[in-house]
Design a protein around this motif. Structure first.
Motif, PDB file in Angstrom:
ATOM      1  N   VAL A   1      22.417  11.836  -4.308  1.00  0.00           N
ATOM      2  CA  VAL A   1      23.286  11.495  -5.430  1.00  0.00           C
ATOM      3  C   VAL A   1      22.486  10.871  -6.573  1.00  0.00           C
ATOM      4  N   GLY A   2      21.253  10.423  -6.274  1.00  0.00           N
ATOM      5  CA  GLY A   2      20.425   9.810  -7.316  1.00  0.00           C
ATOM      6  C   GLY A   2      20.107  10.789  -8.440  1.00  0.00           C
ATOM      7  N   ASP A   3      19.946  12.047  -8.071  1.00  0.00           N
ATOM      8  CA  ASP A   3      19.703  13.060  -9.107  1.00  0.00           C
ATOM      9  C   ASP A   3      21.048  13.684  -9.458  1.00  0.00           C
ATOM     10  N   VAL A   4      21.735  13.057 -10.411  1.00  0.00           N
ATOM     11  CA  VAL A   4      23.129  13.383 -10.685  1.00  0.00           C
ATOM     12  C   VAL A   4      23.316  14.866 -11.023  1.00  0.00           C
ATOM     13  N   GLU A   5      22.461  15.347 -11.909  1.00  0.00           N
ATOM     14  CA  GLU A   5      22.622  16.718 -12.384  1.00  0.00           C
ATOM     15  C   GLU A   5      22.496  17.704 -11.221  1.00  0.00           C
ATOM     16  N   GLU A   6      21.441  17.505 -10.447  1.00  0.00           N
ATOM     17  CA  GLU A   6      21.172  18.374  -9.300  1.00  0.00           C
ATOM     18  C   GLU A   6      22.313  18.284  -8.274  1.00  0.00           C
ATOM     19  N   PHE A   7      22.753  17.047  -8.028  1.00  0.00           N
ATOM     20  CA  PHE A   7      23.808  16.813  -7.044  1.00  0.00           C
ATOM     21  C   PHE A   7      25.084  17.536  -7.453  1.00  0.00           C
ATOM     22  N   VAL A   8      25.492  17.334  -8.697  1.00  0.00           N
ATOM     23  CA  VAL A   8      26.745  17.941  -9.141  1.00  0.00           C
ATOM     24  C   VAL A   8      26.626  19.463  -9.169  1.00  0.00           C
ATOM     25  N   SER A   9      25.459  19.969  -9.549  1.00  0.00           N
ATOM     26  CA  SER A   9      25.341  21.433  -9.574  1.00  0.00           C
ATOM     27  C   SER A   9      25.349  21.985  -8.151  1.00  0.00           C
ATOM     28  N   THR A  10      24.821  21.220  -7.202  1.00  0.00           N
ATOM     29  CA  THR A  10      24.912  21.643  -5.800  1.00  0.00           C
ATOM     30  C   THR A  10      26.376  21.706  -5.363  1.00  0.00           C
ATOM     31  N   LEU A  11      27.148  20.669  -5.748  1.00  0.00           N
ATOM     32  CA  LEU A  11      28.572  20.671  -5.396  1.00  0.00           C
ATOM     33  C   LEU A  11      29.259  21.907  -5.973  1.00  0.00           C
ATOM     34  N   ARG A  12      28.939  22.211  -7.206  1.00  0.00           N
ATOM     35  CA  ARG A  12      29.578  23.369  -7.846  1.00  0.00           C
ATOM     36  C   ARG A  12      29.177  24.660  -7.130  1.00  0.00           C
ATOM     37  N   ARG A  13      27.901  24.726  -6.749  1.00  0.00           N
ATOM     38  CA  ARG A  13      27.413  25.922  -6.070  1.00  0.00           C
ATOM     39  C   ARG A  13      28.161  26.121  -4.742  1.00  0.00           C
ATOM     40  N   VAL A  14      28.326  25.021  -4.015  1.00  0.00           N
ATOM     41  CA  VAL A  14      29.019  25.114  -2.729  1.00  0.00           C
ATOM     42  C   VAL A  14      30.491  25.454  -2.948  1.00  0.00           C
ATOM     43  N   ALA A  15      31.106  24.805  -3.961  1.00  0.00           N
ATOM     44  CA  ALA A  15      32.517  25.081  -4.240  1.00  0.00           C
ATOM     45  C   ALA A  15      32.712  26.557  -4.577  1.00  0.00           C
ATOM     46  N   ALA A  16      31.673  27.153  -5.153  1.00  0.00           N
ATOM     47  CA  ALA A  16      31.758  28.567  -5.521  1.00  0.00           C
ATOM     48  C   ALA A  16      31.422  29.481  -4.343  1.00  0.00           C
ATOM     49  N   GLY A  17      31.273  28.918  -3.161  1.00  0.00           N
ATOM     50  CA  GLY A  17      31.043  29.740  -1.966  1.00  0.00           C
ATOM     51  C   GLY A  17      29.610  29.723  -1.477  1.00  0.00           C
ATOM     52  N   GLY A  18      28.768  28.926  -2.098  1.00  0.00           N
ATOM     53  CA  GLY A  18      27.356  28.861  -1.683  1.00  0.00           C
ATOM     54  C   GLY A  18      27.141  27.959  -0.489  1.00  0.00           C
ATOM     55  N   THR A  19      25.871  27.825  -0.099  1.00  0.00           N
ATOM     56  CA  THR A  19      25.512  26.968   1.030  1.00  0.00           C
ATOM     57  C   THR A  19      24.424  26.006   0.560  1.00  0.00           C
ATOM     58  N   ALA A  20      24.499  24.754   1.009  1.00  0.00           N
ATOM     59  CA  ALA A  20      23.440  23.813   0.654  1.00  0.00           C
ATOM     60  C   ALA A  20      23.045  23.027   1.891  1.00  0.00           C
ATOM     61  N   VAL A  21      21.805  23.187   2.275  1.00  0.00           N
ATOM     62  CA  VAL A  21      21.314  22.413   3.412  1.00  0.00           C
ATOM     63  C   VAL A  21      20.230  21.503   2.880  1.00  0.00           C
ATOM     64  N   ASP A  22      20.297  20.242   3.262  1.00  0.00           N
ATOM     65  CA  ASP A  22      19.334  19.288   2.728  1.00  0.00           C
ATOM     66  C   ASP A  22      17.911  19.704   3.091  1.00  0.00           C
ATOM     67  N   PRO A  23      16.984  19.592   2.126  1.00  0.00           N
ATOM     68  CA  PRO A  23      15.586  19.931   2.401  1.00  0.00           C
ATOM     69  C   PRO A  23      15.059  19.204   3.633  1.00  0.00           C
ATOM     70  N   GLU A  24      15.619  18.024   3.885  1.00  0.00           N
ATOM     71  CA  GLU A  24      15.192  17.231   5.040  1.00  0.00           C
ATOM     72  C   GLU A  24      15.452  17.992   6.347  1.00  0.00           C
ATOM     73  N   VAL A  25      16.623  18.649   6.437  1.00  0.00           N
ATOM     74  CA  VAL A  25      16.930  19.425   7.640  1.00  0.00           C
ATOM     75  C   VAL A  25      15.935  20.567   7.780  1.00  0.00           C
ATOM     76  N   VAL A  26      15.703  21.231   6.645  1.00  0.00           N
ATOM     77  CA  VAL A  26      14.790  22.370   6.667  1.00  0.00           C
ATOM     78  C   VAL A  26      13.394  21.910   7.090  1.00  0.00           C
ATOM     79  N   SER A  27      12.947  20.774   6.542  1.00  0.00           N
ATOM     80  CA  SER A  27      11.587  20.362   6.900  1.00  0.00           C
ATOM     81  C   SER A  27      11.531  19.862   8.344  1.00  0.00           C
TER      82      SER A  27
END
Lengths: 447, 230
Positions: free
Chosen positions: B118-144
């Motif tokens: 949430v610290g990176d507001v722009e990135e966070f909100v765009s991620t929310l929008r991407r997911v709301a539009a049917g996308g998937t977001a997995v935290d880089p931490e999980v991936v690493s």
């Protein structure tokens, strides 16, 4: 059992062994004093046992005899400790239940005491008489020439005891013989007493079965406290994780969020729009630092290590929302318990003060710490503490156990049990609440 | 990012910490997100989701009464009750296991992120929008976490550092264009990397972003568990 003077290393000069032997002489002489008591007990036991088949009349006799034997055993243990510094632990109470005759028959303590008394009556009486005779004859022989010199005696003495017509000896020989007897008497007494101490340890102390039962009980206690210790360590780690999660972590997320919003505000509206977020971020940062400090202190307060309980508890008292918190530490700062004991005592007081502030509606709390007992006199050396308040009570069940109390108190009870300490809470409805604890002064080592 | 470029997104928020809940509401409103309800536990979240049927549910994992994973379970429940509602789970910690549970079934409209994001507001909100539009977001931490656990003889070893970077960004649910923008390369270059990656991992090529993410995650997960390697 503490030190056995008879077992002291042989490096002690023979002279010391001889000097200590006089205590054995005193002990054996005292046998003659208590002989009547021992004989009475033994005779009553024999007669009582013999009369048991006669319509059970013997039981009437055996019942008081059992008390008499117990008294004799106590007296003997006391005498061994007082004269010889040999400490024989008292055996546990008889575990047998049921009718009187059954308890009478199964109480091995009486039978074992009787065995010891029989040894005393024979060995002790014979030994006591012999040693007393040797000592007194020796003394008489040593002193006789000088005592009779004034009477103008011819210089030759009837021997023994100056009886006319018996062996006659020159004065020097008599003095030498007296000295030899006085040299030998304590050493003989030591040897006799060594035998007696062995039977006393075997017969007056706990029996083999009782020692095993005691060990088994101890193993049970250790097993259960070990389990609870592991549990309480786990609970403690969970608590720390929760404290971190609820405190600093939230604050830091909030800080990141406010900074993020400040950045966005700067991009859009300029410095004015950002300042509100920056102020919120600043306060989140301070709160995170303070939360972090709180969590760290909850793990271990640094001042406790550096300055000891008085300083650490004073800080706790000052931070307590209760109006008056008095801390009294009744031992000098130079005397410090083990660091483990200090930490346990600290967290007991901390938990008590937290509970008081939360539930007791108290206006005054008194925290007292003192040292009880001393390793030197055989009693447990304890760090004792008492926290009492004038609040509304109701914090613990009436029996003082903490098993069903709050999880904080239960955790403390577990930590105390793990070091053979104890915790007791009295908190009747309506108050006041008194929490007492005893922590072994050297618990767990450290320092 | 200009205002009004997006349709107004309706969000139900669940977070038990007052501090964070109020902060998030403030943050989302400043970014033109319509927060229709902000609640403090999983039960209230389910009720609010049923009542509002929002575009997106944003929830914490640990919430009353047991403070374990009720947020996660509520998120899974919301997905099955309202397939049109996207869910984003925020957490103080990320766990592969939670990610797997959340992504099980469909990966449309699912996100799993560390709270730090949430610290990176722009990135966070765009991620929310991407997911709301049917996308998937997995935290880089999980991936690493998954990447670091993959064993040595894994096909991942054959990936170049650049390809690993692309893989990571792909797993976070980014489109080829977004990956290209992030790495400052051309779309063409990214497409080439992506097809190399799929070839090396032996995965069928897929153009839809969210299915790509799922394929990559499943592969990583399997690679991280010895004995079940594909």
């Amino acid at each position: 059992m503490s030190t056995l003077p008879l077992d002291r290393p042989p490096v002690a000069a023979p002279l010391r062994r001889w000097a200590e032997g006089w205590w054995a002489v005193v002990h054996l002489t005292l046998h003659l004093v208590v002989l009547a008591l021992h004989l009475t007990a033994l005779v009553l036991l024999v007669v009582g046992t013999a009369l048991v088949p006669v319509l059970g009349v013997g039981v009437l006799l055996l019942w008081p005899t059992r008390r008499l034997l117990a008294l004799c055993a106590r007296l003997e243990r006391y005498r061994l400790a007082a004269v010889l510094d040999v400490h024989v632990p008292a055996p546990p109470r008889c575990a047998a239940t049921g009718p009187a005759w059954r308890r009478l028959a199964l109480d091995t303590r009486s039978w074992r005491t009787a065995g010891h008394l029989a040894v005393l009556v024979t060995l002790g009486t014979v030994g006591g008489t012999v040693v007393l005779a040797l000592t007194s004859t020796g003394l008489a022989a040593l002193l006789a020439p000088s005592a009779s010199a004034g009477l103008g005696h011819g210089g030759e003495y009837g021997w023994p005891f100056g009886i006319p017509g018996t062996l006659r000896a020159p004065a020097l020989a008599v003095v030498l013989a007296g000295a030899l007897l006085l040299l030998a008497a304590p050493l003989l007494a030591r040897a006799l007493v060594a035998v007696e101490v062995l039977t006393a340890l075997a017969l007056l102390g706990p029996g083999r079965g009782e020692r095993e039962a005691e060990l088994r009980r101890r193993v049970d206690v250790l097993t259960s406290t070990r389990e609870r210790t592991v549990d309480s360590v786990e609970a403690e780690r969970r608590r720390i994780e929760r404290d971190l999660h609820d405190g600093p972590q939230q604050r830091l997320v909030s800080l990141a969020m406010q900074l993020g919003m400040a950045k966005r505000a700067l991009e859009r509206g300029g410095p004015d729009a950002a300042s509100e977020h920056l102020e919120a971020a600043r306060s989140a940062a301070s709160a995170a630092i303070s939360d972090m400090r709180h969590v760290a202190r909850g793990i271990h307060p640094p001042v406790l290590t550096d300055r000891g309980l008085d300083a650490a508890l004073s800080a706790l008292a000052a931070a307590s929302p209760v109006a008056v918190v008095d801390v009294e530490v009744h031992f000098p700062p130079s005397e410090r318990p083990s660091s483990t004991a200090e930490a346990i005592a600290y967290f007991c007081v901390s938990e008590a003060l937290t509970n008081t502030a939360k539930h007791a509606r108290a206006s005054r709390v008194v925290v007292q710490l003192w040292r009880e007992g001393d390793a030197a006199d055989g009693r447990a050396d304890l760090l004792r503490l008492r926290v009492s308040d004038d609040g509304v009570g109701g914090a613990a069940p009436a029996d003082g156990t903490v098993a069903s109390g709050g999880s904080g108190l239960r955790g403390l009870g577990d930590r105390l049990a793990a070091v053979d300490g104890w915790l007791h809470v009295v908190s009747p409805r309506g108050g006041p609440t008194v929490l007492e604890a005893g922590v072994p002064w050297g618990a767990g080592g450290g320092r | 990012m200009g205002r009004g470029r997006w349709p107004l997104m309706r969000v139900v928020l669940a977070e038990d910490s007052v501090l964070l809940r109020e902060g998030l509401v403030q943050l989302l409103r400043l970014e033109d997100v319509d927060v229709v309800a902000a609640v403090e536990d999983a039960e209230a979240l389910l009720r609010a989701a049923d009542e509002h049927v929002p575009d997106l549910v944003l929830t914490d994992v640990r919430m009353p009464p047991t403070f374990s994973d009720e947020g996660l379970r509520a998120a899974i429940a919301v997905r099955s009750r309202h397939p049109g509602t996207a869910v984003v789970v925020l957490s103080q910690y990320v766990e592969e296991r939670y990610a797997a549970e959340l992504l099980g079934g469909s990966t449309r409209g699912v996100g799993y992120l560390l709270k730090d994001r949430v610290g990176d507001v722009e990135e966070f909100v765009s991620t929310l929008r991407r997911v709301a539009a049917g996308g998937t977001a997995v935290d880089p931490e999980v991936v690493s976490q998954l990447l670091s656990r993959a064993s040595r003889d894994d096909p991942l070893e054959r990936l170049t550092p650049r390809e690993l970077e692309v893989l990571q960004l792909m797993a976070e649910g980014r489109s080829n264009a977004a990956v290209a923008a992030r790495l400052v390369v051309t779309d063409k270059a990214v497409e080439k990397h992506v097809s190399n990656i799929f070839a090396k991992l032996g995965l069928p090529p897929d153009t839809e972003d969210h299915r790509r993410v799922l394929a990559v995650l499943r592969h990583l997960e399997a690679a991280a568990r010895p004995g079940t390697r594909p």
